[in-house]
Design an enzyme around this catalytic site. Sequence first.
Site, mmCIF file in Angstrom:
data_model
loop_
_atom_site.group_PDB
_atom_site.id
_atom_site.type_symbol
_atom_site.label_atom_id
_atom_site.label_comp_id
_atom_site.label_asym_id
_atom_site.label_seq_id
_atom_site.Cartn_x
_atom_site.Cartn_y
_atom_site.Cartn_z
ATOM 1 N N LYS A 34 -14.354 8.467 -5.076
ATOM 2 C CA LYS A 34 -15.651 8.808 -4.479
ATOM 3 C C LYS A 34 -16.132 10.169 -4.972
ATOM 4 O O LYS A 34 -17.299 10.346 -5.321
ATOM 5 C CB LYS A 34 -15.551 8.791 -2.946
ATOM 6 C CG LYS A 34 -15.335 7.389 -2.395
ATOM 7 C CD LYS A 34 -14.821 7.383 -0.956
ATOM 8 C CE LYS A 34 -14.282 6.001 -0.609
ATOM 9 N NZ LYS A 34 -13.558 5.957 0.659
ATOM 10 N N HIS A 63 0.787 -1.234 0.000
ATOM 11 C CA HIS A 63 0.000 0.000 0.000
ATOM 12 C C HIS A 63 0.818 1.282 0.000
ATOM 13 O O HIS A 63 0.238 2.366 0.000
ATOM 14 C CB HIS A 63 -0.938 0.031 1.204
ATOM 15 C CG HIS A 63 -2.130 -0.861 1.078
ATOM 16 N ND1 HIS A 63 -3.298 -0.454 0.485
ATOM 17 C CD2 HIS A 63 -2.323 -2.152 1.443
ATOM 18 C CE1 HIS A 63 -4.176 -1.451 0.505
ATOM 19 N NE2 HIS A 63 -3.607 -2.485 1.079
ATOM 20 N N LYS A 100 0.680 14.517 1.228
ATOM 21 C CA LYS A 100 -0.622 14.843 0.630
ATOM 22 C C LYS A 100 -0.750 16.337 0.340
ATOM 23 O O LYS A 100 -1.693 16.782 -0.306
ATOM 24 C CB LYS A 100 -1.759 14.356 1.535
ATOM 25 C CG LYS A 100 -1.811 12.816 1.632
ATOM 26 C CD LYS A 100 -2.876 12.351 2.594
ATOM 27 C CE LYS A 100 -2.858 10.857 2.841
ATOM 28 N NZ LYS A 100 -3.485 10.095 1.734
ATOM 29 N N THR A 140 -8.457 6.574 -2.793
ATOM 30 C CA THR A 140 -9.808 6.082 -3.090
ATOM 31 C C THR A 140 -10.826 7.203 -2.898
ATOM 32 O O THR A 140 -11.887 7.184 -3.514
ATOM 33 C CB THR A 140 -10.181 4.876 -2.204
ATOM 34 O OG1 THR A 140 -9.780 5.135 -0.856
ATOM 35 C CG2 THR A 140 -9.509 3.614 -2.705
ATOM 36 N N LYS A 195 -8.740 14.041 3.786
ATOM 37 C CA LYS A 195 -7.869 12.873 3.851
ATOM 38 C C LYS A 195 -6.994 13.055 5.079
ATOM 39 O O LYS A 195 -6.976 14.131 5.676
ATOM 40 C CB LYS A 195 -6.992 12.764 2.593
ATOM 41 C CG LYS A 195 -6.273 14.070 2.240
ATOM 42 C CD LYS A 195 -5.561 13.999 0.887
ATOM 43 C CE LYS A 195 -6.497 14.085 -0.295
ATOM 44 N NZ LYS A 195 -6.418 12.894 -1.138
ATOM 45 N N ARG A 196 -6.243 12.015 5.469
ATOM 46 C CA ARG A 196 -5.325 12.180 6.597
ATOM 47 C C ARG A 196 -4.366 13.340 6.318
ATOM 48 O O ARG A 196 -3.993 13.600 5.175
ATOM 49 C CB ARG A 196 -4.553 10.871 6.843
ATOM 50 C CG ARG A 196 -5.407 9.781 7.498
ATOM 51 C CD ARG A 196 -5.893 10.167 8.891
ATOM 52 N NE ARG A 196 -4.821 10.214 9.852
ATOM 53 C CZ ARG A 196 -4.573 9.250 10.757
ATOM 54 N NH1 ARG A 196 -5.359 8.195 10.852
ATOM 55 N NH2 ARG A 196 -3.586 9.367 11.592
#
Length: 839
Positions: free
Chosen positions: A681, A378, A575, A677, A569-570
């Site tokens: 969505k 992952h 990110k 993911t 998101k985290r």
Amino acid sequence: MSKPLSDHDRKKQISVRGLAGVENVAELKTNFNRHLHFTLVKDRNVASRRDYYMALAHTVRDHLIGRWIRTQQHYYEKDPKRVYYISLEFYMGRTLQNTMVNLALENACDEAMYQMGLDMEELEDMEEDAGLGNGGLGRLAACFLDSMASLGLAAYGYGIRYEFGIFNQKILNGWQVEEADDWLRYGNPWEKARPEYTRQVHYYGRTEHGPDGVRWVDSQVVLALPYDTPIPGYRNNYVNTMRLWSAKAPCDFNLKDFNVGGYIQAVLDRNLAENISRVLYPNDNFFEGKELRLKQEYFVVSATLQDIIRRFKVSKFGSREVARTDFSKLPDKVAIQLNDTHPAMAIPELMRVLVDEEKLDWDTAWDICTRTCAYTNHTVLPEALERWPVELFAHLLPRHLEIVYEINRRHLERVYAKFPGDMDRLRRMSLIEEGGQKRINMAHLCIVGSHAVNGVAQIHSDILKATIFKDFFEMEPKKFQNKTNGITPRRWLVMCNPGLAEVIAEKIGEEYIRDLDQLQGLRKFVNDDAFIRDIAKVKQENKMKFAAHLEEHYKVKINPNSMFDIQVKRIHEYKRQLLNCLHIITYYNRIKKEPNKQWTPRTVMIGGKAAPGYHTAKMIIRMITAIGEVVNHDPVIGDRLKVIFLENYRVTLAEKAIPAADLSEQISTAGTEASGTGNMKFMLNGALTIGTMDGANVEMAEEAGDGNLFIFGMRVDDVDEMDRRGYCAEEYYRKIPELKHAMDQISGGFFSPGQPDLFKEIVNMLMHHDRFKVFADYEDYIKCQDTVNALYKNPKEWTKKVIHNIAGCGKFSSDRTIAQYAREIWGMEPTLEKLPSVD
């Protein structure tokens, strides 16, 4: 003019919610009252809203039980190959509405509650999220369970029943504060304890080598109690099982050693054993090498493998007595999927069981083990890779260390045979990392002990083969596969966005819900004015609803006609929430400079949790809230720009925010986000994506058409090239005036007037050691955001792009992902056949 429909009447017309037959509704009301009375022992006059939720949950659960028993009976009779998905995380969210959707009970329950003067949404809001995951990896496992059941696969999810899931996040004075998530406080109506299947898990002790093989002795025992949760497929009468283990001390715990401190202390010390399933480690993409975490990993693996082997031995077509003893058939009847390296101990544990307990020879056992296990990677971030100190291993799991050493010895022999004399390759490929303290590289263990290794998006799988697993790929290229992640369209469309699901169904029918590729059929309506209007109208309704939710819960008023620009998101440096912040500041400065220009109004929402020990991530949250304090109170700006931090982002908040989004921010440095993911969505729910060519964004652009996403920034090759040349942040700082201005504001205390140097660490990081090259993508990101603003002013063209995106979503159903795992890794065939109905 006809009077507008009430919310209740509008819902009744949504066909994807199932039919509300009169008998059906009457029966639901009867059962609801029965549960209120007999299960909850409550009188209608004193029942609380939570009692009503519990009564409804039990009523809906009744519809699962017959199907659940029938499904397991069906598996017992047919004796199919079974797949065991082992994961330390299952981020399930709420269960009630999802169950109603999958059983086509939503309208009937809604009508029954309505007739009893109860509001369905209020009852649904009483349910706690099952937050047994951190983010993507845990939510993926939950989507996979839904798809495996919907595809009629004999599948079992195995994990840990954490007493405390991911912490609840509070924002106090702009800072994240964590609060324990006591999600079981009021009980969990969806689980069934199965104490009759309790298993023993061993720790510590030592090994004895004798003529009859190896014995692991003087170990400490902890009991694993299973709790089963039913997993219904989508309207196919299959109900699979998620089994979560809870740790319990045995009755004689610490008493047999008549230990000092005596009886009372011994009973109090039971907590030490039971701490194993107490709390989820709250790290996302970060390895914390703590003994308790290794205990958790072995706990789930040991209990699960005992279950797998018990089930393998008793399952035999048409017979209850004859136990299977021929383990050579194990890979024909059992597939084990390891969700990241967290359950990697399954490999040495399966070897221990086969060799020490079942007395198979090593080569036979190893062949069975590798043909049974498969591993999903992952992440490529080095800080996330699990590398356990040998010393800790030796103490906690002495026999497993011996087995890992033997696996490594034989593995290195094979490497040497293929690459004679290449000593550096031996060092790189060893399961044991030398130098400083010796560590076991769990990813290497997983690769060597599995017959298939996969990444979770094409670009990620390619990076694995080219970089961190290059040596292993050169040795066994056929072992490496790609399985691009997906999401379940049941939860992430039908359930969270029924309005959109219905508009789609009116055009192409309802079958797309089990075959998402049928969304391609929407392409022919891309120029249909009425359809364009319908899609835009659903989005506007979702935005109004979310705006009302924010106003009610966070007391913030937002302009529902502004663009909803969302990054949830985290919180993590890779990110790049900080890149988003720089755009906000830049946009703010532009509006301030020319306040009379026609600016596209925006509401920027950022949400996500920071790991409690991740200082930089917590500072990023503080910066977002600080920018909001300035921007939101500037009268010159008005409602043209608002910044909102979405507190306590979790599955249930995602279900509200995602359908309301116009713009989805997927802006990680190319080569760092394995898949993502959330990106899928947003795409399915009618948002447009601004993003880098990273993870599944690449495939999203391929499916929707390049011009229908806002792609910017360096590609993986550009990032590699920059790593070779060296990244100099100060160059960009000096060269780009708007960037310099924004950074000077941050470092000068413009956003923290009370504490001018509040963000000095972030400034220092961005200027001098930013691994994720925020400045390198700044200019292109801002230009890209300008394009976004321009298009948003043309609602019709914007919505056409939205339709292209929705039409391109088929690939990103977890049904497609799971069908590929089944056929290409597990050797199983999915089915769209239904089991006979039991009701």
